[in-house]
Motif scaffolding. Structure first.
Motif, PDB file in Angstrom:
ATOM      1  N   ALA A  72       0.846  -1.206   0.000  1.00 55.10           N
ATOM      2  CA  ALA A  72       0.000   0.000   0.000  1.00 55.10           C
ATOM      3  C   ALA A  72       0.877   1.249   0.000  1.00 55.10           C
ATOM      4  CB  ALA A  72      -0.923  -0.006   1.225  1.00 55.10           C
ATOM      5  N   CYS A  73       1.967   1.216   0.755  1.00 61.03           N
ATOM      6  CA  CYS A  73       2.883   2.360   0.806  1.00 61.03           C
ATOM      7  C   CYS A  73       3.518   2.573  -0.567  1.00 61.03           C
ATOM      8  CB  CYS A  73       3.949   2.083   1.877  1.00 61.03           C
ATOM      9  SG  CYS A  73       5.143   3.404   2.047  1.00 61.03           S
ATOM     10  N   ALA A  74       3.992   1.485  -1.173  1.00 63.26           N
ATOM     11  CA  ALA A  74       4.679   1.583  -2.467  1.00 63.26           C
ATOM     12  C   ALA A  74       3.744   2.146  -3.537  1.00 63.26           C
ATOM     13  CB  ALA A  74       5.180   0.198  -2.869  1.00 63.26           C
TER      14      ALA A  74
ATOM     15  N   LEU B 204      -8.321  -1.220  -2.524  1.00 59.10           N
ATOM     16  CA  LEU B 204      -8.851  -2.168  -3.518  1.00 59.10           C
ATOM     17  C   LEU B 204      -9.531  -1.414  -4.672  1.00 59.10           C
ATOM     18  CD1 LEU B 204     -10.327  -5.063  -1.316  1.00 59.10           C
ATOM     19  CD2 LEU B 204      -8.017  -4.808  -2.235  1.00 59.10           C
ATOM     20  N   GLU B 205     -10.196  -0.322  -4.330  1.00 56.92           N
ATOM     21  CA  GLU B 205     -10.833   0.509  -5.363  1.00 56.92           C
ATOM     22  C   GLU B 205      -9.789   1.004  -6.365  1.00 56.92           C
ATOM     23  OE1 GLU B 205     -14.346   1.978  -4.981  1.00 56.92           O
ATOM     24  OE2 GLU B 205     -13.894   2.263  -7.117  1.00 56.92           O
ATOM     25  N   GLN B 206      -8.659   1.470  -5.821  1.00 56.64           N
ATOM     26  CA  GLN B 206      -7.553   1.948  -6.660  1.00 56.64           C
ATOM     27  C   GLN B 206      -7.054   0.839  -7.593  1.00 56.64           C
ATOM     28  OE1 GLN B 206      -4.335   2.985  -4.091  1.00 56.64           O
ATOM     29  NE2 GLN B 206      -4.230   5.071  -4.823  1.00 56.64           N
ATOM     30  N   LEU B 207      -7.044  -0.373  -7.065  1.00 51.06           N
ATOM     31  CA  LEU B 207      -6.516  -1.511  -7.821  1.00 51.06           C
ATOM     32  C   LEU B 207      -7.582  -2.153  -8.710  1.00 51.06           C
ATOM     33  CD1 LEU B 207      -4.503  -3.201  -4.909  1.00 51.06           C
ATOM     34  CD2 LEU B 207      -3.567  -1.772  -6.719  1.00 51.06           C
TER      35      LEU B 207
ATOM     36  N   ARG C 233       1.712  -4.306 -10.835  1.00 50.95           N
ATOM     37  CA  ARG C 233       1.484  -3.656 -12.143  1.00 50.95           C
ATOM     38  C   ARG C 233       1.588  -2.143 -12.016  1.00 50.95           C
ATOM     39  NH1 ARG C 233      -2.656  -6.915 -13.240  1.00 50.95           N
ATOM     40  NH2 ARG C 233      -4.176  -5.424 -12.411  1.00 50.95           N
ATOM     41  N   MET C 234       0.899  -1.573 -11.014  1.00 44.97           N
ATOM     42  CA  MET C 234       0.881  -0.109 -10.889  1.00 44.97           C
ATOM     43  C   MET C 234       2.263   0.426 -10.558  1.00 44.97           C
ATOM     44  SD  MET C 234      -2.674   0.709  -8.978  1.00 44.97           S
ATOM     45  CE  MET C 234      -3.170   2.285  -9.569  1.00 44.97           C
TER      46      MET C 234
END
Ligand SMILES: Cc1cc2nc3c(=O)[nH]c(=O)nc-3n(C[C@H](O)[C@H](O)[C@H](O)COP(=O)(O)OP(=O)(O)OC[C@H]3O[C@@H](n4cnc5c(N)ncnc54)[C@H](O)[C@@H]3O)c2cc1C
Length: 474
Positions: free
Chosen positions: A16-18, A71-74, A221-222
């Motif tokens: 999450a930090c990365a 999770l929304e971001q992903l 991926r992100m």
């Protein structure tokens, strides 16, 4: 190798930090010691059945605001199935109590379920009035003040009946905080109780596929798209620095990586081994040894028939029983319902009582537990079973530990801490892990001169509980 930010640990906190830092122009490197990312929320494919399974079954809450935003971001938030029929099914032998949140202002919304169960009397329910009043009024300062006492001591001195302690509190404490009442911080329990009784609506949810698939592939991926890198099987051996300043990390193979920031996103038991001796003796690191692990045994049983339509039930805590919570994955995982065979996952929480048992004994006892609850399982046979022994599921919130949970910033320049056990004001959980990772990212962004709010605060209490919190707080 040179970097700007080194993140030690590829669990939820580290990833999450990365991901939060990926676009801020810093070179981010994540080093994970094991072959798998995801940490305690990792998953893999069972070689016998080819089914994806997790280290152990997990639940989420609608109150996991940071985890759900992650999770929304992903793009995987819709992979959670929410329990809509009831809040929770409790079982004591064959007796069932369904806990529901009724359309009354909190905390009264829990009353109809408690008042109608045959397991406790109305006098038992009413014996909680003092402790409920305390929880509704308790500020963070008061929680820290209560931290020195055991939860059992607080409940007894507040007049809660023995039956209610045994039926409700012992079960809630073991399920949510993973430690027996007499070993639990009163502050930690009151904080959770205030949220559970003070919010109008919330629900329990489950990943409808392997838990790690919800956040591991998307994070890689992100991050990699933005130029960051994730390394597995890359254990950090030492965090190196001098004169109160972080300088580099040393990998087990001897390679040194210099960086401006290090986020140590590892459990407390791993952190102590990484620090130079002079740092380990300093505040807040010197207290890290106080965090005692709560071990779990998680089992997966593939049965030869369907034994229930339920997704999940919890068992009233009894120190003589083994498993505490049960999940039929055939009613949770997408596409599994067509098989007409149950796959039951279960947890033995604070599992010291299972230490002397073989895997075969645990599997046999787990099938007995399932049969005790579900008549349809009486003639069911096991097609395949797996037992995972997990030495540390979370750190036990023993009395005094809330005050020792360290902040994100440390006295060492450039060294930050993350992980579910750090001082997030939340019980150790996936939500706390993501919260901590984002808090570390916020500090780095601020030091880069690009302050940005990432962490979402807990929801304010509602109904009568909200009113008491606002006007009656200590
Ligand atoms: C069986 C089980 C059931 C659970 N149930 C729930 C639940 O229902 N709901 C819930 O919210 N939470 C639950 N939890 C807790 C939840 O999984 C954790 O709170 C969360 O995953 C912690 O994330 P983290 O990133 O803080 O730590 P971790 O997941 O432990 O990540 C730390 C990572 O650091 C790595 N590491 C350690 N040392 C080094 C080193 N020297 N170098 C490199 N890497 C290193 C580790 O391998 C690990 O991958 C459960 C846990 C278990 C095990």
């Amino acid at each position: 190798m040179q970097s700007d930010v080194v993140i030690v640990g590829g669990g939820l906190a580290g990833l999450a930090c990365a991901v939060a830092l990926r676009d801020c122009g810093l070179r981010i490197r994540v080093f994970e010691g094991s072959a798998r990312l995801g940490g305690r929320a990792c998953s893999w494919t069972d070689p016998h059945t080819c089914d994806d399974v997790d280290l152990g079954p997990h639940i989420l809450l609608t109150e996991y605001r940071n985890m759900l935003a992650f999770l929304e971001q992903l793009g995987t938030r819709d992979r959670i199935v929410w329990e809509t029929e009831r809040l929770l099914r409790l079982r004591e032998g064959r007796r069932v109590t369904d806990m529901r949140l009724h359309a009354l202002p909190p905390p009264l919304h829990l009353l109809p379920s408690l008042a109608t169960t045959k397991s406790v009397s109305l006098a038992d329910v009413a014996s909680n009035r003092r402790v409920l009043w305390m929880a509704m009024r308790a500020t963070e300062e008061h929680i820290k003040h209560l931290d020195g006492r055991s939860a059992l001591d607080l409940l007894r001195h507040s007049g809660v009946s023995d039956r209610f302690i045994e039926w409700f509190w012992a079960t809630a404490c073991m399920s949510v905080l993973n430690v027996p009442l007499d070993r639990c911080s009163a502050g930690a329990l009151m904080r959770v109780f205030a949220q559970l009784t003070g919010l109008q609506e919330y629900a329990i949810g489950f990943a409808d596929e392997a838990l790690a698939n919800l956040f591991v592939p998307g994070s890689i991926r992100m991050l990699e798209r933005a130029g960051g890198r994730v390394y597995t099987e890359s254990r950090v051996d030492r965090i190196v620095g001098e004169q109160g300043r972080f300088h580099s990390v040393m990998l087990q193979g001897g390679e040194r990586i210099e960086a401006r920031f290090c986020v140590a996103a590892v459990p407390p038991q791993c952190l102590t081994r990484l620090l130079p001796d002079e740092w380990a003796a300093m505040d807040p690191f010197k207290d890290v040894g106080r965090f005692e692990p709560s071990p779990y045994v998680s089992s997966y049983l593939w049965l030869d028939r369907k034994v229930t339509d339920e997704r999940f039930w919890a068992r009233i805590w009894n120190p003589c029983d083994l498993n505490t919570d049960f999940y039929d994955l055939s009613n949770i995982r997408r596409g599994w319902s067509e098989r007409r065979e149950s796959v039951i996952a279960s947890n033995i929480i604070f599992s010291h009582r299972a230490d002397g048992l073989s895997d075969e004994q645990i599997v046999a006892a787990t099938l007995d537990d399932i049969r005790e609850a579900l008549p349809a399982a009486e003639h069911a046979h096991i097609r395949h079973a797996v037992v995972n022994r997990i030495p540390m599921a979370i750190s036990c919130p023993t009395p005094g530990c809330e005050r020792c949970r360290p902040a994100t910033r440390t006295p060492i320049e450039g060294l930050l801490l993350a992980g579910d056990w750090t001082d997030t004001g939340l019980p150790s959980s996936m939500e706390s892990a993501v919260h901590s990772g984002w808090a570390a990212a916020e500090v780095i962004l601020q030091m880069q001169g690009r302050p940005h709010h990432l962490v979402l605060p807990k929801r304010e209490l509602e109904g009568i509980a909200g009113w008491v919190r606002r006007y009656g707080a200590r």
